[in-house]
Motif scaffolding. Structure first.
Motif, PDB file in Angstrom:
ATOM      1  N   VAL A  44       0.842  -1.193   0.000  1.00  0.00           N
ATOM      2  CA  VAL A  44       0.000   0.000   0.000  1.00  0.00           C
ATOM      3  C   VAL A  44       0.873   1.236   0.000  1.00  0.00           C
ATOM      4  O   VAL A  44       2.006   1.212   0.487  1.00  0.00           O
ATOM      5  CB  VAL A  44      -0.974   0.038   1.208  1.00  0.00           C
ATOM      6  CG1 VAL A  44      -2.006  -1.079   1.112  1.00  0.00           C
ATOM      7  CG2 VAL A  44      -0.243  -0.013   2.534  1.00  0.00           C
ATOM      8  N   ILE A  45       0.330   2.295  -0.565  1.00  0.00           N
ATOM      9  CA  ILE A  45       1.002   3.591  -0.539  1.00  0.00           C
ATOM     10  C   ILE A  45       0.256   4.453   0.464  1.00  0.00           C
ATOM     11  O   ILE A  45      -0.966   4.602   0.382  1.00  0.00           O
ATOM     12  CB  ILE A  45       1.041   4.239  -1.935  1.00  0.00           C
ATOM     13  CG1 ILE A  45       1.864   3.352  -2.871  1.00  0.00           C
ATOM     14  CG2 ILE A  45       1.603   5.657  -1.849  1.00  0.00           C
ATOM     15  CD1 ILE A  45       1.934   3.814  -4.305  1.00  0.00           C
ATOM     16  N   LEU A  46       1.028   4.970   1.419  1.00  0.00           N
ATOM     17  CA  LEU A  46       0.476   5.789   2.495  1.00  0.00           C
ATOM     18  C   LEU A  46       0.884   7.237   2.310  1.00  0.00           C
ATOM     19  O   LEU A  46       1.955   7.523   1.781  1.00  0.00           O
ATOM     20  CB  LEU A  46       1.023   5.325   3.850  1.00  0.00           C
ATOM     21  CG  LEU A  46       0.764   3.903   4.286  1.00  0.00           C
ATOM     22  CD1 LEU A  46       1.716   3.513   5.407  1.00  0.00           C
ATOM     23  CD2 LEU A  46      -0.669   3.752   4.734  1.00  0.00           C
ATOM     24  N   GLU A  47       0.024   8.112   2.780  1.00  0.00           N
ATOM     25  CA  GLU A  47       0.418   9.509   2.900  1.00  0.00           C
ATOM     26  C   GLU A  47      -0.182  10.066   4.180  1.00  0.00           C
ATOM     27  O   GLU A  47      -1.132   9.512   4.736  1.00  0.00           O
ATOM     28  CB  GLU A  47       0.015  10.336   1.676  1.00  0.00           C
ATOM     29  CG  GLU A  47      -1.436  10.477   1.416  1.00  0.00           C
ATOM     30  CD  GLU A  47      -1.726  11.286   0.144  1.00  0.00           C
ATOM     31  OE1 GLU A  47      -2.762  11.960   0.137  1.00  0.00           O
ATOM     32  OE2 GLU A  47      -0.949  11.243  -0.820  1.00  0.00           O
ATOM     33  N   LYS A  48       0.404  11.147   4.667  1.00  0.00           N
ATOM     34  CA  LYS A  48      -0.101  11.809   5.867  1.00  0.00           C
ATOM     35  C   LYS A  48      -1.437  12.433   5.517  1.00  0.00           C
ATOM     36  O   LYS A  48      -1.616  12.972   4.425  1.00  0.00           O
ATOM     37  CB  LYS A  48       0.899  12.881   6.325  1.00  0.00           C
ATOM     38  CG  LYS A  48       0.603  13.464   7.667  1.00  0.00           C
ATOM     39  CD  LYS A  48       0.934  12.492   8.756  1.00  0.00           C
ATOM     40  CE  LYS A  48       0.704  13.136  10.114  1.00  0.00           C
ATOM     41  NZ  LYS A  48       0.646  12.140  11.166  1.00  0.00           N
ATOM     42  N   SER A  49      -2.373  12.348   6.429  1.00  0.00           N
ATOM     43  CA  SER A  49      -3.703  12.893   6.184  1.00  0.00           C
ATOM     44  C   SER A  49      -4.092  13.776   7.368  1.00  0.00           C
ATOM     45  O   SER A  49      -3.892  13.382   8.518  1.00  0.00           O
ATOM     46  CB  SER A  49      -4.692  11.738   6.033  1.00  0.00           C
ATOM     47  OG  SER A  49      -5.950  12.198   5.668  1.00  0.00           O
ATOM     48  N   PRO A  50      -4.654  14.951   7.095  1.00  0.00           N
ATOM     49  CA  PRO A  50      -5.090  15.809   8.208  1.00  0.00           C
ATOM     50  C   PRO A  50      -6.122  15.088   9.076  1.00  0.00           C
ATOM     51  O   PRO A  50      -6.975  14.363   8.561  1.00  0.00           O
ATOM     52  CB  PRO A  50      -5.723  17.021   7.513  1.00  0.00           C
ATOM     53  CG  PRO A  50      -5.243  16.979   6.105  1.00  0.00           C
ATOM     54  CD  PRO A  50      -4.932  15.545   5.793  1.00  0.00           C
ATOM     55  N   GLY A 102      -0.677   7.302   8.965  1.00  0.00           N
ATOM     56  CA  GLY A 102      -0.898   7.597   7.553  1.00  0.00           C
ATOM     57  C   GLY A 102      -2.150   6.913   7.038  1.00  0.00           C
ATOM     58  O   GLY A 102      -2.669   5.999   7.670  1.00  0.00           O
ATOM     59  N   LYS A 103      -2.594   7.374   5.889  1.00  0.00           N
ATOM     60  CA  LYS A 103      -3.802   6.839   5.264  1.00  0.00           C
ATOM     61  C   LYS A 103      -3.428   6.191   3.931  1.00  0.00           C
ATOM     62  O   LYS A 103      -2.600   6.719   3.186  1.00  0.00           O
ATOM     63  CB  LYS A 103      -4.797   7.976   5.028  1.00  0.00           C
ATOM     64  CG  LYS A 103      -6.103   7.540   4.410  1.00  0.00           C
ATOM     65  CD  LYS A 103      -7.124   8.664   4.440  1.00  0.00           C
ATOM     66  CE  LYS A 103      -7.184   9.367   3.115  1.00  0.00           C
ATOM     67  NZ  LYS A 103      -8.294  10.319   3.019  1.00  0.00           N
ATOM     68  N   VAL A 104      -4.042   5.043   3.648  1.00  0.00           N
ATOM     69  CA  VAL A 104      -3.795   4.360   2.377  1.00  0.00           C
ATOM     70  C   VAL A 104      -4.437   5.175   1.254  1.00  0.00           C
ATOM     71  O   VAL A 104      -5.613   5.533   1.330  1.00  0.00           O
ATOM     72  CB  VAL A 104      -4.377   2.925   2.396  1.00  0.00           C
ATOM     73  CG1 VAL A 104      -4.261   2.277   1.022  1.00  0.00           C
ATOM     74  CG2 VAL A 104      -3.669   2.082   3.445  1.00  0.00           C
ATOM     75  N   VAL A 105      -3.636   5.458   0.208  1.00  0.00           N
ATOM     76  CA  VAL A 105      -4.162   6.176  -0.953  1.00  0.00           C
ATOM     77  C   VAL A 105      -4.172   5.303  -2.205  1.00  0.00           C
ATOM     78  O   VAL A 105      -4.936   5.546  -3.132  1.00  0.00           O
ATOM     79  CB  VAL A 105      -3.404   7.501  -1.216  1.00  0.00           C
ATOM     80  CG1 VAL A 105      -3.674   8.498  -0.096  1.00  0.00           C
ATOM     81  CG2 VAL A 105      -1.913   7.269  -1.398  1.00  0.00           C
ATOM     82  N   LYS A 106      -3.311   4.273  -2.214  1.00  0.00           N
ATOM     83  CA  LYS A 106      -3.260   3.352  -3.350  1.00  0.00           C
ATOM     84  C   LYS A 106      -2.912   1.951  -2.856  1.00  0.00           C
ATOM     85  O   LYS A 106      -2.204   1.792  -1.867  1.00  0.00           O
ATOM     86  CB  LYS A 106      -2.227   3.779  -4.392  1.00  0.00           C
ATOM     87  CG  LYS A 106      -2.601   5.033  -5.124  1.00  0.00           C
ATOM     88  CD  LYS A 106      -1.602   5.380  -6.189  1.00  0.00           C
ATOM     89  CE  LYS A 106      -2.023   6.689  -6.847  1.00  0.00           C
ATOM     90  NZ  LYS A 106      -1.028   7.187  -7.757  1.00  0.00           N
ATOM     91  N   VAL A 107      -3.418   0.972  -3.588  1.00  0.00           N
ATOM     92  CA  VAL A 107      -3.095  -0.430  -3.337  1.00  0.00           C
ATOM     93  C   VAL A 107      -2.313  -0.923  -4.539  1.00  0.00           C
ATOM     94  O   VAL A 107      -2.724  -0.700  -5.679  1.00  0.00           O
ATOM     95  CB  VAL A 107      -4.382  -1.271  -3.156  1.00  0.00           C
ATOM     96  CG1 VAL A 107      -4.050  -2.745  -3.001  1.00  0.00           C
ATOM     97  CG2 VAL A 107      -5.194  -0.756  -1.978  1.00  0.00           C
ATOM     98  N   CYS A 108      -1.197  -1.580  -4.293  1.00  0.00           N
ATOM     99  CA  CYS A 108      -0.351  -2.105  -5.365  1.00  0.00           C
ATOM    100  C   CYS A 108      -0.383  -3.629  -5.310  1.00  0.00           C
ATOM    101  O   CYS A 108       0.062  -4.221  -4.327  1.00  0.00           O
ATOM    102  CB  CYS A 108       1.087  -1.610  -5.211  1.00  0.00           C
ATOM    103  SG  CYS A 108       1.228   0.185  -5.116  1.00  0.00           S
ATOM    104  N   ARG A 109      -0.934  -4.238  -6.358  1.00  0.00           N
ATOM    105  CA  ARG A 109      -1.003  -5.700  -6.433  1.00  0.00           C
ATOM    106  C   ARG A 109       0.333  -6.234  -6.937  1.00  0.00           C
ATOM    107  O   ARG A 109       1.070  -5.541  -7.646  1.00  0.00           O
ATOM    108  CB  ARG A 109      -2.120  -6.141  -7.380  1.00  0.00           C
ATOM    109  CG  ARG A 109      -3.495  -5.624  -7.017  1.00  0.00           C
ATOM    110  CD  ARG A 109      -4.087  -6.415  -5.888  1.00  0.00           C
ATOM    111  NE  ARG A 109      -5.523  -6.115  -5.784  1.00  0.00           N
ATOM    112  CZ  ARG A 109      -6.134  -5.938  -4.642  1.00  0.00           C
ATOM    113  NH1 ARG A 109      -5.475  -6.024  -3.512  1.00  0.00           N
ATOM    114  NH2 ARG A 109      -7.421  -5.677  -4.614  1.00  0.00           N
TER     115      ARG A 109
END
Length: 163
Positions: A44-50, A102-109
């Motif tokens: 998964v790709i994470l990014e910081k989320s408010p 962090g919050k998941v923004v994308k899933v990579c298979r």
């Protein structure tokens, strides 16, 4: 070959990178988010989320009892979040929004396909899975039974099973 790091060092680096505004890709380990996210198959790709943007159905990495867990927010009550893994029938965790790393923004298979969590397909699958509780419970129990049977069969045949 991938270098192995102790969890505390690894997640300290993940937190640092996210705090600096970078995105971080992590490989999943464990089955608590099965079947939508799978250990060994997905990253998964994470990014910081408010904090004020965190809402039910978001999948987040959070600190819980000295560990880091990736689960779905199922309810928000002010600054308190209730979370549960998609592959979990009854256990629910709770944390404060400031425990979210962090919050998941994308899933990579593993196939190379990347899925945005904002895509209509991901949103639909996530909502169907969470809303269809009876189907979810039956599926998870059958899957758990099948996995146990496979392990027993492999042990009886002198084979070693690997997850």
């Amino acid at each position: 070959m991938d270098e192995k790091w102790p969890n505390d060092q690894f997640f300290a680096l993940v937190e640092k990178e996210l705090e600096e505004g970078k995105t971080v890709k992590i490989r999943l380990k464990g089955n608590s988010m099965f079947p939508l996210l799978s250990s060994g198959r997905d990253s998964v790709i994470l990014e910081k989320s408010p904090a004020d943007s965190l809402k039910p159905m978001d999948v987040v990495l959070f600190r819980y009892c000295g560990n880091y867990i990736l689960h779905r927010i199922i309810k928000r009550e002010g600054m308190r979040l209730l979370l549960q893994g998609d592959g979990v029938i009854s256990a629910v965790e709770q944390c404060r929004v400031d425990d979210v790393v962090g919050k998941v923004v994308k899933v990579c298979r593993s196939s190379g396909k990347t899925i945005s969590v904002d895509s209509k397909r991901w949103i639909l699958l996530s909502r169907l899975w969470r809303c269809a509780k009876i189907i979810r419970v039956l599926f998870l129990k059958l899957n758990s039974f099948a996995v146990r049977k496979t392990r027993v069969a492999c042990t009886k045949n002198n084979f070693r099973c690997y997850e």
